[in-house]
Structure formats: structure tokens, C-alpha cells
Design a protein around this motif. Structure first.
Motif, PDB file in Angstrom:
ATOM      1  N   SER A   1       0.815  -1.219   0.000  1.00 33.14           N
ATOM      2  CA  SER A   1       0.000   0.000   0.000  1.00 33.14           C
ATOM      3  C   SER A   1       0.848   1.269   0.000  1.00 33.14           C
ATOM      4  O   SER A   1       0.338   2.354   0.276  1.00 33.14           O
ATOM      5  CB  SER A   1      -0.940   0.017   1.212  1.00 33.14           C
ATOM      6  OG  SER A   1      -1.927  -0.982   1.095  1.00 33.14           O
ATOM      7  N   GLY A   2       2.129   1.124  -0.301  1.00 30.87           N
ATOM      8  CA  GLY A   2       2.985   2.306  -0.368  1.00 30.87           C
ATOM      9  C   GLY A   2       2.598   3.199  -1.534  1.00 30.87           C
ATOM     10  O   GLY A   2       2.245   2.727  -2.613  1.00 30.87           O
ATOM     11  N   ARG A   3       2.681   4.490  -1.310  1.00 34.21           N
ATOM     12  CA  ARG A   3       2.387   5.453  -2.374  1.00 34.21           C
ATOM     13  C   ARG A   3       3.437   5.316  -3.486  1.00 34.21           C
ATOM     14  O   ARG A   3       4.510   4.727  -3.289  1.00 34.21           O
ATOM     15  CB  ARG A   3       2.396   6.872  -1.814  1.00 34.21           C
ATOM     16  CG  ARG A   3       3.744   7.314  -1.318  1.00 34.21           C
ATOM     17  CD  ARG A   3       3.697   8.628  -0.555  1.00 34.21           C
ATOM     18  NE  ARG A   3       5.024   8.991  -0.070  1.00 34.21           N
ATOM     19  CZ  ARG A   3       5.589   8.525   1.034  1.00 34.21           C
ATOM     20  NH1 ARG A   3       4.917   7.647   1.777  1.00 34.21           N
ATOM     21  NH2 ARG A   3       6.805   8.900   1.395  1.00 34.21           N
ATOM     22  N   LYS A   4       3.139   5.881  -4.639  1.00 34.49           N
ATOM     23  CA  LYS A   4       4.060   5.835  -5.768  1.00 34.49           C
ATOM     24  C   LYS A   4       5.394   6.461  -5.385  1.00 34.49           C
ATOM     25  O   LYS A   4       5.445   7.567  -4.849  1.00 34.49           O
ATOM     26  CB  LYS A   4       3.460   6.585  -6.967  1.00 34.49           C
ATOM     27  CG  LYS A   4       4.314   6.497  -8.222  1.00 34.49           C
ATOM     28  CD  LYS A   4       3.632   7.188  -9.391  1.00 34.49           C
ATOM     29  CE  LYS A   4       4.488   7.091 -10.646  1.00 34.49           C
ATOM     30  NZ  LYS A   4       3.838   7.759 -11.803  1.00 34.49           N
ATOM     31  N   GLY A   5       6.461   5.722  -5.635  1.00 35.52           N
ATOM     32  CA  GLY A   5       7.800   6.221  -5.338  1.00 35.52           C
ATOM     33  C   GLY A   5       8.261   5.989  -3.916  1.00 35.52           C
ATOM     34  O   GLY A   5       9.401   6.306  -3.569  1.00 35.52           O
ATOM     35  N   ALA A   6       7.410   5.415  -3.064  1.00 35.50           N
ATOM     36  CA  ALA A   6       7.780   5.157  -1.675  1.00 35.50           C
ATOM     37  C   ALA A   6       8.748   3.971  -1.601  1.00 35.50           C
ATOM     38  O   ALA A   6       8.908   3.208  -2.554  1.00 35.50           O
ATOM     39  CB  ALA A   6       6.539   4.865  -0.837  1.00 35.50           C
ATOM     40  N   GLN A   7       9.377   3.828  -0.443  1.00 38.76           N
ATOM     41  CA  GLN A   7      10.256   2.682  -0.217  1.00 38.76           C
ATOM     42  C   GLN A   7       9.505   1.384  -0.504  1.00 38.76           C
ATOM     43  O   GLN A   7       8.388   1.187  -0.037  1.00 38.76           O
ATOM     44  CB  GLN A   7      10.731   2.688   1.239  1.00 38.76           C
ATOM     45  CG  GLN A   7      11.651   1.535   1.603  1.00 38.76           C
ATOM     46  CD  GLN A   7      11.874   1.458   3.107  1.00 38.76           C
ATOM     47  OE1 GLN A   7      10.928   1.386   3.883  1.00 38.76           O
ATOM     48  NE2 GLN A   7      13.136   1.483   3.521  1.00 38.76           N
ATOM     49  N   GLY A   8      10.103   0.521  -1.302  1.00 41.64           N
ATOM     50  CA  GLY A   8       9.492  -0.767  -1.590  1.00 41.64           C
ATOM     51  C   GLY A   8       8.449  -0.746  -2.696  1.00 41.64           C
ATOM     52  O   GLY A   8       7.798  -1.764  -2.938  1.00 41.64           O
TER      53      GLY A   8
END
Length: 240
Positions: A132-139
Motif C-alpha cells: 500500500s505504499g504510495r508511488k515512489g515510496a520505499q518498496g
């Protein structure tokens, strides 16, 4: 957010905010009875409660163990769309993922999570990984990166989803990576929380810990109630 997910999300959030609604109605009744002398102070409080109610709908809270798991629709990294309800009749594990998180690294570099995945899938369990990380987030891995990582770590899952708008993460109240959920064949959430009982990023702690997901799946297989149904998750925060 799909219509099914939005409907379940709003319904769950609304249920959990019934107390706020009752407070709002009580305040409005007091204003009408006592007139303008109370109005200024009460309107401030009223506005704050309505704001809390609105934010509760947007942010969401954890689903309740023992209740039906809310349905959702996501498209996996292969481009195939899945509904949670498609898997009714099978036990489902939801695993919240961030490959860059040290706690996730612990469970994959050790082979712990892949081993639990393989055991579960061999027993007919559906294992869904959600990032569920936002675009460009870690992972926030793309298809090629996920495939490379999966091969390197020996990960085994039914599908891998990127939930970049966080709709499903918020629907379930996912807080950490990993954050684990087990759903029975009847669609009931029977476990939510940590992967195991020792809250650390040390591989050396794995053998000493109780793996709550493995225990829950064994209880289900044995036809018994899940003995440990809710624990506090640990790990990195989900990068909404």
C-alpha cells in the motif's frame, strides 16, 4: 477505489463512528433547547465532532476480528483483477509488504516467510501480498523488480498487488509491514496482527518466536477456533 471497496469502507467506518453521531445529535438537541446562549461554544464542539467523523471515514480503522472481512478489488502486477470474494470457500492470508523494510527483510532473508507461504499454499490457502505504499515510496517495486525479488527470496504467493492509493490498506487498518490477516473459508476475519511473537528485526529471534499465522492456519485446519486471534503488529509503518 472500486465501488465494492468504497461501499465496504464507508460501511465499516460509519459503524465505528456511531458514537460520534450520537454525540452530534445530543449537542444539536441541547442547542435547540437552550437557545443562543449556548450556541457559540456548542457550534465549535459540533464542528470538531463532524470533522472527526469525516476524517474517520477517510482514514478508517482496523477491521474487527470475528467479523466478515470486507471485500475489495485489486489488480495484481500481472494485470489480472481479483476480488477477495472470488476466493470464498478457501482460507486467505493477507500480507502487507514493503521489501525495503528491515522487518520484512528479516522474514525473507531468513526464509521464514517463504516457508510459511509454501506450507500454506500446499494446504490450499490463498496468499495475497499487498503493498500500500504510495508511488515512489520505499518498496514500491515494479513488475520486473517484484519478479527478481521473488526469485531471489524464494517467495511464494497467489498474487501481488500494488495498492498505491492506500484504499485497501486503510480499509483493513494496515499499520505495519508486515501486517498479517487470516480470513476463513466462510469469509470471517479470524486473525490479525503480527507475524510472530517477538517484536524485533533480528533473524536470531525467529526460532524462539511463535509464528501466529502458522498457528492460526493450524487451528483452522484442525477445525478449532483460532486461539490467538488478535495481536499488535510490528514493523515499519505502511508508506501511505
Amino acid at each position: 477505489m472500486s465501488p465494492q471497496t468504497l461501499s465496504a469502507f464507508v460501511a465499516a467506518a460509519s459503524h465505528r463512528n456511531q458514537e460520534k453521531i450520537r454525540q452530534v445529535l445530543d449537542i444539536e438537541e441541547n442547542v435547540s433547547k437552550n437557545g443562543r446562549s449556548m450556541k457559540n461554544n456548542l457550534l465549535v464542539r459540533l464542528a470538531a465532532i463532524w470533522a472527526a467523523l469525516f476524517l474517520g471515514l477517510l482514514v478508517g480503522r482496523a477491521v474487527e476480528t470475528g467479523q466478515m472481512a470486507p471485500d475489495f478489488t485489486l489488480t495484481d502486477i500481472e494485470g489480472e483483477t481479483h476480488n477477495l470474494s472470488d476466493f470464498r470457500g478457501k482460507t486467505v492470508v493477507l500480507e502487507w509488504m514493503n521489501q525495503g523494510c528491515p522487518f520484512v527483510v528479516k522474514h525473507y532473508d531468513s526464509g521464514n516467510m517463504p516457508a510459511v507461504q509454501r506450507e500454506a499454499i500446499a494446504d490450499g490457502v490463498v496468499w495475497l501480498v499487498i503493498n500500500s505504499g504510495r508511488k515512489g515510496a520505499q518498496g514500491d517495486f515494479d513488475l520486473a523488480e517484484v519478479k527478481s525479488w521473488q526469485k531471489e527470496k524464494g517467495a511464494s504467493f497467489t498474487a501481488y498487488f500494488r495498492d498505491r492509493d492506500g484504499s485497501v490498506g486503510h480499509l483493513y487498518g494496515a499499520k505495519t509491514t508486515p501486517h498479517m490477516y487470516v480470513i476463513s473459508a466462510e469469509g470471517t476475519l479470524v486473525y490479525q496482527g503480527a507475524i510472530d511473537s517477538i517484536r524485533s528485526a533480528k533473524i536470531s529471534d525467529i526460532d524462539r518466536a511463535e509464528n501466529y499465522v502458522r498457528s492460526a492456519l493450524k487451528d483452522i485446519s484442525d477445525g478449532s477456533p483460532v486461539r490467538t486471534a488478535t495481536t499488535r503488529p510490528y514493523g515499519c509503518s505502511v508508506k501511505y
